[in-house]
Design a protein around this motif. Structure first.
Motif, PDB file in Angstrom:
ATOM      1  N   GLU A 135       2.004   3.768  11.793  1.00 43.16           N
ATOM      2  CA  GLU A 135       2.990   3.551  10.727  1.00 43.16           C
ATOM      3  C   GLU A 135       2.841   2.162  10.124  1.00 43.16           C
ATOM      4  O   GLU A 135       2.899   1.986   8.901  1.00 43.16           O
ATOM      5  N   GLN A 136       2.664   1.144  11.005  1.00 43.79           N
ATOM      6  CA  GLN A 136       2.493  -0.222  10.507  1.00 43.79           C
ATOM      7  C   GLN A 136       1.208  -0.334   9.679  1.00 43.79           C
ATOM      8  O   GLN A 136       1.192  -0.983   8.627  1.00 43.79           O
ATOM      9  N   GLU A 137       0.139   0.292  10.165  1.00 43.69           N
ATOM     10  CA  GLU A 137      -1.130   0.260   9.434  1.00 43.69           C
ATOM     11  C   GLU A 137      -1.003   0.932   8.073  1.00 43.69           C
ATOM     12  O   GLU A 137      -1.546   0.454   7.078  1.00 43.69           O
ATOM     13  N   ALA A 138      -0.248   2.055   8.033  1.00 47.11           N
ATOM     14  CA  ALA A 138      -0.054   2.762   6.759  1.00 47.11           C
ATOM     15  C   ALA A 138       0.728   1.898   5.773  1.00 47.11           C
ATOM     16  O   ALA A 138       0.419   1.867   4.575  1.00 47.11           O
ATOM     17  N   LYS A 139       1.748   1.175   6.264  1.00 50.46           N
ATOM     18  CA  LYS A 139       2.524   0.285   5.389  1.00 50.46           C
ATOM     19  C   LYS A 139       1.639  -0.808   4.809  1.00 50.46           C
ATOM     20  O   LYS A 139       1.703  -1.124   3.625  1.00 50.46           O
ATOM     21  N   LEU A 140       0.796  -1.421   5.681  1.00 52.66           N
ATOM     22  CA  LEU A 140      -0.095  -2.477   5.209  1.00 52.66           C
ATOM     23  C   LEU A 140      -1.083  -1.948   4.164  1.00 52.66           C
ATOM     24  O   LEU A 140      -1.366  -2.619   3.165  1.00 52.66           O
ATOM     25  N   GLN A 141      -1.582  -0.742   4.406  1.00 47.03           N
ATOM     26  CA  GLN A 141      -2.514  -0.155   3.442  1.00 47.03           C
ATOM     27  C   GLN A 141      -1.837   0.109   2.101  1.00 47.03           C
ATOM     28  O   GLN A 141      -2.428  -0.090   1.040  1.00 47.03           O
ATOM     29  N   THR A 142      -0.564   0.558   2.156  1.00 45.69           N
ATOM     30  CA  THR A 142       0.186   0.807   0.918  1.00 45.69           C
ATOM     31  C   THR A 142       0.387  -0.483   0.144  1.00 45.69           C
ATOM     32  O   THR A 142       0.207  -0.537  -1.091  1.00 45.69           O
ATOM     33  N   ILE A 143       0.768  -1.556   0.859  1.00 47.72           N
ATOM     34  CA  ILE A 143       0.991  -2.855   0.205  1.00 47.72           C
ATOM     35  C   ILE A 143      -0.315  -3.351  -0.419  1.00 47.72           C
ATOM     36  O   ILE A 143      -0.343  -3.835  -1.562  1.00 47.72           O
TER      37      ILE A 143
END
Length: 635
Positions: free
Chosen positions: A419-427
């Motif tokens: 989830e954290q990795e997905a957020k960083l990728q979105t940003i």
């Protein structure tokens, strides 16, 4: 529509089996005298299936030897196969294998053939190949060349069904070579080997090779009964149909039809013949004839009760009506075809699952009975070991709980990390998008400054020169007209730039609307010239979109190319073509004018177009022939 007649494929499922089994019944009659009476008695079920259970009950009282027991078990399995209880029959054949004796090797060969065919028809190709290989190994061990060739032919057909056509051809040729090398080869066995090779080549799209092997079957006709190889005429016609040699294909199909009509009105074969004849007719625009052929096909489909032939008929009805332009009724037949296809697979699955469940219940009851007897015999041991079992169970539960908690904890951490990795990728993706957007706007601003600014400066400078220059009224009017045209051009460029800046992305529809506006103005200015815009349908399917920088530069290049063609080419027709290659938009501007001379090839207009193409990572290609027009491509 091919007729796959490989030994036991005739006209309908029941007729196929009975004819196939009758051949093997004749082979089995060669066993020793003490089992011949039993075989003859049980063999009556092939012609009188309703009495099969009675024959089996009678025969059970006459088992005097291990060989008799093997014969009996074979026919128990055979009876279930004739009744279309495929899974039960398969189980019984597997159980019968250990009871066969060396005195009747043909029973083992036939059993491997049955098991191969059952798994092949169920789509269990790996298992079917395994049984065919076992049959081949057994035939090799008893030096039975004919059976070896038969199993190799089966392997060839299985590979055909798996669409491994190269392997199918290889095994079919092995079977044929084995037969040709033997003394007095059976011409029927040779014909089915040739047919296996032919159908593999046919669906491998090697149609000439397919015809070569199908015609070799005809060379054996003097030694064969034509009703046993009726498939060859249809298969030749089917291959010629694929080659679009319709008159020749029709001749062969007519022969196949006549043979099937003589062969007790073979409904299965006639359904295939009439369907193929209908295909030939509508491909030659013989609509009434095609209609008659399809009506006949429908009649024999219903008479044969073959789901396969009904499926083929529905599909050809769809193609026929589509070819005639009757799209509404064509869609009805297409829906019926799709629904029937789904039903076939669902019905087969349900039947197979039901049979498997019935077998499972029988086996479960037998296992429960065996376990009950074992518990009675070992009751004292169970009591003594109960405490140990409870301890082991408790230990197992503890280990299971610990392992479950460990897996849960690791999975929870992994999910949180993802989830954290997905957020960083979105940003990161948002930042990249903003950066690209800013770059595009900077480029457009620079373009605005360089082009619009320079043009406005030129207008102001020209007006000031007019103020301090003593010119005649005609010269002043001419200068003012030039300034007016230049001003209009500047305003249009400004509007186009604002249009591009107001959009983050420009889809194909936006670009088309701008081009249509350009064409409308060009038509007004040059009514004698024909303008056209053609868009490849696959471009719309790709749903391509451009960024603002790409959109404005594509439009500017098209605009400049059209203006140059109007001013210099004296063209009668100017055409704009838009297509794509993957996600890449391709544009061509063609005219039929006088072409571009070498002196004009490096003019400012063409140079500006090349610069604009380079800005968006594209190349500008110019092809021109004197008096034959010019083609400008953005690639």
């Amino acid at each position: 529509m091919k007729e796959f007649y490989i030994f036991n494929l005739i006209s309908s499922r029941v007729n196929m089996k009975r004819c196939f089994y009758s051949v093997f019944f004749l082979l089995i009659l060669s066993v020793q005298a003490f089992s011949q009476d039993l075989i003859q008695e049980l063999g009556r079920m092939y012609s009188n299936l309703d009495s099969g259970e009675f024959y089996l009950t009678e025969a059970k009282q006459k088992l005097y030897s291990p060989t008799d027991s093997g014969v009996y078990r074979f026919y128990v399995a055979e009876y279930q196969n004739l009744k279309d209880h495929t899974q039960e029959s398969r189980r019984l054949f597997l159980e019968a294998l250990p009871y066969y004796t060396d005195e009747i090797p043909s029973l083992r060969s036939v059993t491997y053939i049955r098991l191969t065919r059952m798994d092949q028809s169920s789509g269990l190709f790996d298992q079917a190949l395994n049984f065919a290989q076992q049959g081949l190994d057994f035939a090799r061990s008893i030096s039975d060349t004919a059976k070896m060739a038969f199993h190799l032919t089966d392997i060839s057909v299985i590979h055909h069904d798996m669409e491994n056509f190269e392997l199918g051809v290889e095994y079919g040729k092995k079977a044929l070579e084995l037969l040709n090398a033997s003394q007095n080869p059976d011409p029927y066995y040779q014909s089915i080997a040739l047919n296996a090779i032919g159908i593999n080549f046919d669906d491998w799209s090697k149609l000439d090779s397919a015809l070569k092997y199908h015609f070799q079957v005809l060379d054996l006709m003097s030694e064969l009964d034509s009703t046993r190889v009726f498939f060859v005429w249809n298969n030749i016609g089917n291959t010629l149909l694929k080659q679009k040699k319709y008159p020749e294909a029709e001749k062969w199909l007519q022969i196949a039809k006549r043979i099937n009509q003589k062969n007790r009105q073979n409904s299965y074969g006639l359904a295939a013949n009439y369907t193929n004849l209908a295909t030939i007719a509508y491909n030659q625009n013989q609509w009434e004839k095609a209609r008659l052929m399809l009506d006949s096909a429908q009649y024999f489909v219903e008479k044969s009760e073959s789901t396969e032939k009904k499926r083929d008929y529905l599909y050809e009805e769809y193609r026929f009506r589509k070819a005639k332009g009757e799209l509404s009724s064509a869609m009805d037949y297409l829906e019926q075809y799709a629904a029937l296809k789904d039903t076939i697979f669902k019905a087969e699955r349900i039947k197979t699952i039901g049979e498997l469940e019935a077998i499972y219940e029988v086996e479960q009851k037998e296992r429960q009975l065996a376990e009950s007897r074992a518990r009675l015999a070992e009751n004292e041991l169970v009591v003594e070991s109960r405490n140990n079992q409870l301890l082991l169970l408790l230990l197992f539960l503890l280990i299971s709980l610990g392992l479950g908690f460990f897996i849960y904890y690791r999975q929870k951490n992994k999910t949180r990390h993802l989830e954290q990795e997905a957020k960083l990728q979105t940003i990161f993706a948002e930042q990249q998008t903003q950066r690209k957007l800013q770059e595009q706007r900077s480029r457009i601003s620079s373009d605005l400054h360089d082009n619009i600014g320079a043009q406005l400066t030129f207008i102001v400078s020209t007006l000031k020169n007019l103020k301090y220059t003593d010119l005649s009224k005609e010269k002043i009017a001419e200068k003012l007209d030039q300034i007016s045209e230049f001003t209009v051009e500047t305003v249009n460029e400004l509007r186009d730039t604002i249009w591009a800046m107001n959009k983050e992305t420009i889809n194909l529809e936006d670009l088309q609307m701008r081009i249509y506006g350009l064409i409308e103005k060009a038509n007004s200015a040059c009514p004698a010239t024909k303008f056209a815009l053609e868009v490849d349908p696959k471009v719309e399917l790709q749903e391509l979109s451009l960024n603002s920088m790409e959109g404005i530069n594509y439009f500017r290049i098209i605009q400049e190319a059209v203006n140059n063609a109007i001013k210099h080419s004296a063209a009668k027709e100017i055409k704009i073509l838009i297509t794509c290659e993957g996600q890449k938009l391709l544009v061509q501007i063609k005219d039929d004018g006088r072409g571009i001379s070498e002196q004009k090839s490096l003019g400012n207009g063409l140079g500006n177009m090349k610069i604009r193409a380079e800005r968006i990572g594209r190349n500008l290609q110019i092809l021109s022939t004197p008096d034959r027009g010019t083609e400008i491509s953005i690639i």
